[in-house]
Design a protein around this motif. Structure first.
Motif, PDB file in Angstrom:
ATOM      1  N   ALA A 209      55.466  35.673  26.973  1.00 16.69           N
ATOM      2  CA  ALA A 209      54.293  35.675  26.099  1.00 16.69           C
ATOM      3  C   ALA A 209      53.153  34.896  26.748  1.00 16.69           C
ATOM      4  N   LEU A 210      53.474  33.746  27.350  1.00 17.72           N
ATOM      5  CA  LEU A 210      52.457  32.962  28.046  1.00 17.72           C
ATOM      6  C   LEU A 210      51.909  33.754  29.224  1.00 17.72           C
ATOM      7  N   ALA A 211      52.801  34.389  29.979  1.00 16.61           N
ATOM      8  CA  ALA A 211      52.365  35.168  31.142  1.00 16.61           C
ATOM      9  C   ALA A 211      51.418  36.289  30.737  1.00 16.61           C
ATOM     10  N   GLU A 212      51.699  36.935  29.594  1.00 17.12           N
ATOM     11  CA  GLU A 212      50.834  38.023  29.133  1.00 17.12           C
ATOM     12  C   GLU A 212      49.459  37.506  28.725  1.00 17.12           C
ATOM     13  N   ARG A 213      49.434  36.349  28.060  1.00 11.78           N
ATOM     14  CA  ARG A 213      48.140  35.779  27.654  1.00 11.78           C
ATOM     15  C   ARG A 213      47.314  35.400  28.883  1.00 11.78           C
ATOM     16  N   LEU A 214      47.973  34.792  29.859  1.00 11.03           N
ATOM     17  CA  LEU A 214      47.257  34.399  31.074  1.00 11.03           C
ATOM     18  C   LEU A 214      46.830  35.622  31.880  1.00 11.03           C
ATOM     19  N   ALA A 216      45.990  38.486  30.782  1.00  7.16           N
ATOM     20  CA  ALA A 216      44.817  39.072  30.142  1.00  7.16           C
ATOM     21  C   ALA A 216      43.534  38.357  30.570  1.00  7.16           C
ATOM     22  N   ALA A 217      43.682  37.092  30.964  1.00  8.03           N
ATOM     23  CA  ALA A 217      42.534  36.316  31.440  1.00  8.03           C
ATOM     24  C   ALA A 217      42.424  36.338  32.959  1.00  8.03           C
ATOM     25  N   GLY A 218      43.279  37.134  33.614  1.00  6.38           N
ATOM     26  CA  GLY A 218      43.225  37.246  35.069  1.00  6.38           C
ATOM     27  C   GLY A 218      43.843  36.080  35.800  1.00  6.38           C
ATOM     28  N   VAL A 219      44.830  35.410  35.163  1.00  5.70           N
ATOM     29  CA  VAL A 219      45.455  34.222  35.753  1.00  5.70           C
ATOM     30  C   VAL A 219      46.960  34.447  35.867  1.00  5.70           C
ATOM     31  N   ALA A 220      47.539  34.016  36.987  1.00  4.16           N
ATOM     32  CA  ALA A 220      48.991  34.039  37.176  1.00  4.16           C
ATOM     33  C   ALA A 220      49.459  32.639  37.553  1.00  4.16           C
ATOM     34  N   LEU A 221      50.714  32.342  37.248  1.00  2.00           N
ATOM     35  CA  LEU A 221      51.300  31.054  37.583  1.00  2.00           C
ATOM     36  C   LEU A 221      52.080  31.156  38.891  1.00  2.00           C
ATOM     37  N   SER A 222      52.085  30.066  39.651  1.00  2.00           N
ATOM     38  CA  SER A 222      52.924  29.969  40.834  1.00  2.00           C
ATOM     39  C   SER A 222      53.350  28.517  41.008  1.00  2.00           C
ATOM     40  N   SER A 223      54.219  28.285  41.973  1.00  2.00           N
ATOM     41  CA  SER A 223      54.823  26.963  42.132  1.00  2.00           C
ATOM     42  C   SER A 223      54.514  26.351  43.482  1.00  2.00           C
ATOM     43  N   ALA A 224      54.428  25.014  43.492  1.00  2.00           N
ATOM     44  CA  ALA A 224      54.319  24.278  44.750  1.00  2.00           C
ATOM     45  C   ALA A 224      55.588  23.501  45.052  1.00  2.00           C
ATOM     46  N   ASN A 225      56.583  23.593  44.172  1.00  2.00           N
ATOM     47  CA  ASN A 225      57.875  22.984  44.481  1.00  2.00           C
ATOM     48  C   ASN A 225      58.559  23.767  45.589  1.00  2.00           C
ATOM     49  N   SER A 226      59.609  23.190  46.134  1.00  2.00           N
ATOM     50  CA  SER A 226      60.298  23.836  47.246  1.00  2.00           C
ATOM     51  C   SER A 226      61.078  25.074  46.814  1.00  2.00           C
ATOM     52  N   GLU A 486      48.485  25.905  29.564  1.00  2.00           N
ATOM     53  CA  GLU A 486      47.548  26.897  29.057  1.00  2.00           C
ATOM     54  C   GLU A 486      46.153  26.299  28.884  1.00  2.00           C
ATOM     55  N   SER A 487      46.083  25.068  28.388  1.00  2.00           N
ATOM     56  CA  SER A 487      44.773  24.429  28.228  1.00  2.00           C
ATOM     57  C   SER A 487      44.147  24.126  29.587  1.00  2.00           C
TER      58      SER A 487
END
Length: 494
Positions: A209-214, A216-226, A486-487
Motif C-alpha cells: 500500500a505504501l509502495a502504491e502511494r509513493l 503514484a507520486a513518482g517515488v520508489a524506495l531503495s536501500s543503502a544497507n548491505s 512517507e512524510s
C-alpha cells in the motif's frame, strides 16, 4: 550481459545489476544474487600489478556487467578521490606479526565509506537522469547511517532516510548523523534495537500500500544497507587490493593463501571476502569475529541460527545485531543455489526465531569460515595491549577481531585483521580501555585526552563535530517508522 540477478528465495524473475541496485531488495523479501559468481574470475596477476582504483574498476565490471566500462570508471573516480586521506584508499599496515587493513580513511571514518561513496554514483547511472525518484531507507547500528547521509546528500533525484536505535550508538556516531546538512536527508532515532530498526525497514519495503502511494507520486524506495548488492560489490575490492599490497611488500607470493579476520554483525563485510574468494582470491580462512551478541559465532559452531537470546549493549555497538541479513546470501551459495531451502529457513527465522541448516550446508560453510568471540573485557584488553605492545591504536570493533585472531592457532598463512573504524569514533571507550578515568567527561574531552595520551590526532571531520548544530532531533516508536518515511518523501520530493 542482460538479466543475471535474482532473489535468494526464487530464481524465477531475473533483473540486471542496475535494476537490482535500484530496487535494493527483491519483491519477495530475498536478497539479489548472481549465479555468474560460480564462473567469473578476477585475474590475480593483473590485480597484483595495479592500485586500488584499477582493481575497483575490474571488480565492479565483473560483478555489475551491465554497467559500461566508462560508467564504472566515472563512478570509481568520483568515489575514491580527494575525500580520502590516504592515496592508497585502504592501506595495509603492520600489526605485530600480522597485518591491519585500514578501512577508515574516508569522509566518515568508517569502512562503510568504501561502498557508500560508490553506491550513490551507481544509482545515479542506473537512473540515467530520469525515471522515478529514489528514497533511500536504511537502518544503522552506527556507521552506515552517516556514510549513507554523506554519500547521498545533495544527489539529484534521490533522498535518504536513516533510522538508528535511540541511545545505542556512540555520541560521536549520533552527532555525525544529527548534524548532517542537506535538503534531501532525514534522520530519526527509534526506541528499540538495531534489529527493530532493520526489521521494520524490511517491512516498509514489503508494504504494498505504501509502495502504491509513493509510486503514484513518482517515488520508489531503495536501500543503502548491505542487503543492496550495490553496497556489497564495492567492498570486494579491498580484499583483492589488500592481497596485492601484501604481494608488493613481499609478505606473500602471488597464489599464496591469506587469512582475513573480520569484525561483523550484519555479515556484509565478511561476505564480501567470500565473494572475493569465489572470484579467485586465494583465501585460506575468513574468521568471523563476534562480540557478546554472538549469534554468528554460535551458528558457525552449531549450525543453528537462533536470535532468541538476550541483547547486549556493548562498546562495539555497530556489531550489536541479532539478525544478520547478509547470511542469507551465504546460505544460498553454500546450499548450491537451493532457493526453496533458503526460503524455508528464512520463514523459520521469521516465525520461530531460529533455523538449523542441513549438515551438507554447514560443512560447505565451515570449509571457508571460522569464528570467535570477544566480550567487552576482552575488547578493552585488546585495545590496551595493542597500544602498549605494538604502538597501534584501534577502535573497539577492530579490537574484537584482534582478540579473536590472537586466539587462533597459526597455520602458516599471512593474516589480515580488518580495521573498520577510527578509534576516535569511540574515544571514550578507547580512553577507558587505556586505563584513564573518564568520569564527568564528554566525548570531546575524551577526544582531546586521547590525543594527548597517545600523540595521535583525531580526524578533522570528527573533531569538527563539537561545533555542529543538531538539525535532526526526531524520535519515534518502531510502528511509526513507515509514516516517517512517507512524510520524508513528501518533504523531499513533493
Amino acid at each position: 550481459m542482460t538479466t543475471f540477478y535474482h532473489s535468494t528465495r526464487s530464481a524465477e524473475d531475473s533483473v540486471t545489476s542496475k535494476q537490482a541496485i535500484l530496487a535494493g531488495i527483491a519483491p519477495d523479501g530475498g536478497l539479489y544474487v548472481s549465479d555468474a559468481l560460480a564462473d567469473a574470475r578476477v585475474p590475480l596477476e593483473t590485480v597484483c600489478a595495479q592500485g586500488f582504483h584499477a582493481t575497483a574498476r575490474l571488480v565492479l565490471g565483473t560483478l555489475l556487467p551491465d554497467y559500461a566500462p566508462d560508467e564504472v570508471a566515472s563512478c570509481v573516480e568520483g568515489a575514491y578521490g580527494t575525500q580520502w586521506d590516504s592515496d592508497a584508499v585502504c592501506p595495509v599496515t603492520p600489526l605485530g606479526t600480522d597485518w591491519l587493513l585500514e578501512l577508515y580513511h574516508g569522509p566518515t571514518c568508517a569502512f562503510k565509506d568504501v561502498a557508500l561513496q560508490m553506491l550513490p554514483r551507481l544509482m545515479s547511472v542506473a537512473r540515467d537522469g530520469g525515471g522515478r525518484k529514489i528514497m533511500i531507507v536504511t537502518a544503522t547500528s552506527g556507521d552506515t547511517g552517516k556514510a549513507a547521509l554523506d554519500g547521498f546528500a545533495g544527489v539529484e533525484g534521490t533522498g535518504v532516510t536513516v533510522f538508528y536505535p535511540h541511545g545505542k550508538v556512540s555520541d560521536i556516531q549520533r552527532l555525525q548523523m544529527v548534524t548532517q546538512l542537506g535538503g534531501n536527508v532525514a534522520v530519526c532515532a527509534v526506541r528499540g534495537t538495531f534489529d527493530d530498526c532493520q526489521g521494520e525497514v524490511k517491512r516498509i519495503f514489503a508494504d504494498r500500500a505504501l509502495a502504491e502511494r509513493l509510486d503514484a507520486a513518482g517515488v520508489a524506495l531503495s536501500s543503502a544497507n548491505s542487503i543492496n548488492v550495490g553496497r556489497l560489490a564495492p567492498q570486494v575490492t579491498y580484499y583483492f587490493d589488500a592481497y596485492a599490497q601484501l604481494v608488493r611488500r613481499g609478505a606473500v607470493r602471488a597464489g599464496d593463501e591469506v587469512t582475513f579476520c573480520v569484525p561483523t554483525g550484519n555479515f556484509g563485510d565478511v561476505l564480501a571476502g567470500y565473494y572475493a574468494k569465489r572470484l579467485g582470491l586465494p583465501v585460506r580462512r575468513l574468521v568471523v569475529a563476534s562480540n557478546a551478541n554472538d549469534v554468528l559465532a554460535d551458528f558457525l559452531t552449531t549450525g543453528t541460527y537462533d536470535r532468541r537470546r538476550p541483547f547486549h549493549k556493548t562498546i562495539s555497538p555497530s556489531m550489536d545485531i541479532l539478525v544478520s541479513s547478509n547470511l542469507e546470501r551465504l546460505l544460498y551459495f553454500a546450499s548450491g543455489g537451493d532457493c526453496e531451502l533458503v526460503s524455508s529457513l528464512m520463514r523459520d527465522l521469521a516465525e520461530d526465531g531460529a533455523y538449523t541448516v542441513p549438515d551438507r550446508v554447514l560443512d560447505e560453510i565451515r570449509a571457508t569460515f571460522a569464528c570467535g568471540r570477544a566480550d567487552d573485557d576482552d575488547t578493552r584488553a585488546a585495545i590496551r595491549d595493542t597500544w602498549r605492545e605494538l604502538d597501534v591504536l584501534i577502535d573497539p570493533h577492530t579490537a574484537v577481531a584482534k582478540h579473536v585472531l590472537d586466539g587462533i592457532e597459526r597455520d602458516g598463512s599471512e593474516r589480515v585483521c580488518l580495521s573498520t573504524a577510527s578509534p576516535y569514533k569511540f574515544c571514550t571507550d578507547v580512553l577507558r580501555a587505556l586505563g584513564e578515568v573518564t568520569d564527568g567527561m564528554n566525548d570531546f574531552a575524551c577526544m582531546d585526552a586521547l590525543e594527548r595520551l597517545t600523540g595521535t590526532v583525531a580526524p578533522a571531520q570528527l573533531a569538527g563535530l563539537r561545533a555542529g548544530e543538531v538539525l535532526h532531533d526526531d524520535v519515534c516508536d518502531r510502528e511509526r517508522m513507515g509514516a516517517f518515511v512517507e512524510s520524508a518523501c513528501a518533504r523531499v520530493f513533493l
